[in-house]
Design a protein around this motif. Sequence first.
Motif, PDB file in Angstrom:
ATOM      1  N   MET A 187       0.908  -1.196   0.210  1.00  0.00           N
ATOM      2  CA  MET A 187      -0.008  -0.082  -0.187  1.00  0.00           C
ATOM      3  C   MET A 187       0.901   1.389  -0.327  1.00  0.00           C
ATOM      4  O   MET A 187       0.565   2.113  -0.743  1.00  0.00           O
ATOM      5  CB  MET A 187      -0.769  -0.043   1.254  1.00  0.00           C
ATOM      6  N   SER A 188       1.915   1.123   0.670  1.00  0.00           N
ATOM      7  CA  SER A 188       3.030   2.490   0.836  1.00  0.00           C
ATOM      8  C   SER A 188       3.431   2.498  -0.597  1.00  0.00           C
ATOM      9  O   SER A 188       3.684   3.673  -1.031  1.00  0.00           O
ATOM     10  CB  SER A 188       3.864   2.241   1.788  1.00  0.00           C
ATOM     11  N   ALA A 189       3.917   1.601  -1.215  1.00  0.00           N
ATOM     12  CA  ALA A 189       4.580   1.570  -2.432  1.00  0.00           C
ATOM     13  C   ALA A 189       3.595   2.153  -3.582  1.00  0.00           C
ATOM     14  O   ALA A 189       3.801   3.094  -4.467  1.00  0.00           O
ATOM     15  CB  ALA A 189       5.200   0.153  -3.072  1.00  0.00           C
ATOM     16  N   GLU A 190       2.252   1.777  -3.365  1.00  0.00           N
ATOM     17  CA  GLU A 190       1.288   2.176  -4.299  1.00  0.00           C
ATOM     18  C   GLU A 190       1.125   3.685  -4.028  1.00  0.00           C
ATOM     19  O   GLU A 190       0.843   4.375  -4.919  1.00  0.00           O
ATOM     20  CB  GLU A 190      -0.046   1.391  -4.211  1.00  0.00           C
ATOM     21  N   LEU A 191       1.014   4.190  -2.720  1.00  0.00           N
ATOM     22  CA  LEU A 191       0.870   5.379  -2.532  1.00  0.00           C
ATOM     23  C   LEU A 191       2.267   6.256  -3.110  1.00  0.00           C
ATOM     24  O   LEU A 191       1.676   7.429  -3.792  1.00  0.00           O
ATOM     25  CB  LEU A 191       0.962   5.652  -1.188  1.00  0.00           C
ATOM     26  N   GLY A 192       3.353   5.833  -3.157  1.00  0.00           N
ATOM     27  CA  GLY A 192       4.234   6.387  -3.827  1.00  0.00           C
ATOM     28  C   GLY A 192       3.998   6.664  -5.191  1.00  0.00           C
ATOM     29  O   GLY A 192       4.680   7.540  -5.815  1.00  0.00           O
ATOM     30  N   PRO A 228       7.013  14.610  -2.922  1.00  0.00           N
ATOM     31  CA  PRO A 228       8.130  14.053  -2.392  1.00  0.00           C
ATOM     32  C   PRO A 228       7.675  13.204  -1.116  1.00  0.00           C
ATOM     33  O   PRO A 228       8.429  12.363  -0.624  1.00  0.00           O
ATOM     34  CB  PRO A 228       9.069  15.486  -2.045  1.00  0.00           C
ATOM     35  N   SER A 229       6.690  13.698  -0.256  1.00  0.00           N
ATOM     36  CA  SER A 229       6.210  13.057   0.929  1.00  0.00           C
ATOM     37  C   SER A 229       5.743  11.420   0.558  1.00  0.00           C
ATOM     38  O   SER A 229       5.920  10.808   1.336  1.00  0.00           O
ATOM     39  CB  SER A 229       5.179  13.874   1.475  1.00  0.00           C
ATOM     40  N   ALA A 230       4.964  11.353  -0.608  1.00  0.00           N
ATOM     41  CA  ALA A 230       4.200  10.085  -0.959  1.00  0.00           C
ATOM     42  C   ALA A 230       5.659   9.133  -1.129  1.00  0.00           C
ATOM     43  O   ALA A 230       5.625   8.007  -0.595  1.00  0.00           O
ATOM     44  CB  ALA A 230       3.655  10.403  -2.090  1.00  0.00           C
ATOM     45  N   VAL A 275      -0.850  12.976   7.094  1.00  0.00           N
ATOM     46  CA  VAL A 275      -0.925  11.816   6.350  1.00  0.00           C
ATOM     47  C   VAL A 275      -2.188  11.676   5.493  1.00  0.00           C
ATOM     48  O   VAL A 275      -2.199  11.266   4.479  1.00  0.00           O
ATOM     49  CB  VAL A 275      -0.993  10.528   7.377  1.00  0.00           C
ATOM     50  N   LEU A 276      -3.161  12.326   6.076  1.00  0.00           N
ATOM     51  CA  LEU A 276      -4.424  12.258   5.315  1.00  0.00           C
ATOM     52  C   LEU A 276      -4.616  13.317   3.931  1.00  0.00           C
ATOM     53  O   LEU A 276      -4.823  12.926   2.827  1.00  0.00           O
ATOM     54  CB  LEU A 276      -5.751  12.642   6.183  1.00  0.00           C
ATOM     55  N   SER A 277      -3.747  14.407   4.100  1.00  0.00           N
ATOM     56  CA  SER A 277      -3.497  15.292   2.961  1.00  0.00           C
ATOM     57  C   SER A 277      -2.591  14.752   1.768  1.00  0.00           C
ATOM     58  O   SER A 277      -2.688  14.955   0.800  1.00  0.00           O
ATOM     59  CB  SER A 277      -2.803  16.618   3.571  1.00  0.00           C
ATOM     60  N   VAL A 278      -1.703  13.835   2.413  1.00  0.00           N
ATOM     61  CA  VAL A 278      -0.839  12.993   1.420  1.00  0.00           C
ATOM     62  C   VAL A 278      -1.565  12.238   0.783  1.00  0.00           C
ATOM     63  O   VAL A 278      -1.630  11.917  -0.782  1.00  0.00           O
ATOM     64  CB  VAL A 278       0.360  12.474   1.984  1.00  0.00           C
ATOM     65  N   SER A 279      -2.320  11.296   1.328  1.00  0.00           N
ATOM     66  CA  SER A 279      -3.044  10.131   0.724  1.00  0.00           C
ATOM     67  C   SER A 279      -4.229  10.360  -0.030  1.00  0.00           C
ATOM     68  O   SER A 279      -4.760   9.852  -0.964  1.00  0.00           O
ATOM     69  CB  SER A 279      -3.362   8.934   1.767  1.00  0.00           C
TER      70      SER A 279
END
Length: 366
Positions: free
Chosen positions: A266-271, A278-280, A353-357
């Motif tokens: 999930m983290s990799a997909e977010l990136g 950059p935060s993602a 975190v919510l603003s990034v995702s």
Amino acid sequence: MCRTCSSQLLAPRRHQRDSARHDRARSGIAIGTKDNKMLEESSKQLFATHCNAEYVRKAEQTGEIETLLNELVDAGFVDAMVPEADGGAGLSLIDLAPVLFQAGAHAAPLPLGDTIVARTASAVPSGSGAVAIAPGPLHTTAEGRMLSNVPFGRVVSFVIARNPMDWNLLSLDEATVLASPSSGILGADLLWPHDAPDGLALERQDWFRIGALMRAVEMAGAMGRLLEMTVSHAMEREQFGRAIAKQQAIQQQIGEMAEHCYAARMSAELGLAGFADPSASAIAKSRVSEAAVRVGAIAHAVHGAIGITEEHDLQLYTRRLVEARIAYGGESYWNRKLGQSLLNTTESSLEFVLSVSARKKMPIEL
């Protein structure tokens, strides 16, 4: 071959080093669709056929990756992010997530993500070899100009490097490839003569961050494969007349392993979905690197002594986790980056975190 009428077979781009290959029969894998399942099935079939454990071991011994790279080019995966007008499919990185995860799941001995992004940036012409991103800048030695600890440096044709602030694309035609144990079997130190060309200047973007994100995606794919191998081994291995998978301690370990694997994916997909953020990318590299420690440890604990033998495939993946975790900064480095980004805002940790995702179009199905 995908059976949907919405699929689109890419027209091959001419292979510059071997133009005869341009006209030979293609593999028939459809890629011009944004359906994740189709891309996953197509790429899984390709890697299973052309990148099995025997091929990976041979590539680590000889440095030969042309067979796999040519298949990826012919299938259209390498140029999939190139605009359709230029012969690509115009896909985004998140569209290609299934392909990149499959590369990690099969321990592909080449930097597929780096090469795809470099081709998209028009840095590398079609058919001219794989591309790696150097984590450190060029530095001058008595022998010449050197890049240290370049992942996949043994097998690529080009490398993207900082010199000293700008990013250049350097050909390895004049480079001497030196062993670099700290960057893995496929990694290398690269040395050019003092009078070697400076290379092609690239557009300004953070290639170091891109390299970190690509390693995170590879690790997430590898961890998924490690989970499959560990569950299979636990079901088959017997002690005292029953499978070890029936032992509560083993079940608890595999449960923890599964949590880390899905968090990593999930983290990799977010990136990938937030490629420009950059935060993602920082979240992806940090969380995946953290997960790699426990996933690798549990995989070896469940497999026991057999997992560390050269003949067993487990070490093909756990070695990659160790190598990729330290490349382009580990979790401590990227956690500091995230912390600084948070301090530069007025948001709470949860709001950050919510603003990034929230800005990313994340696929729901894993």
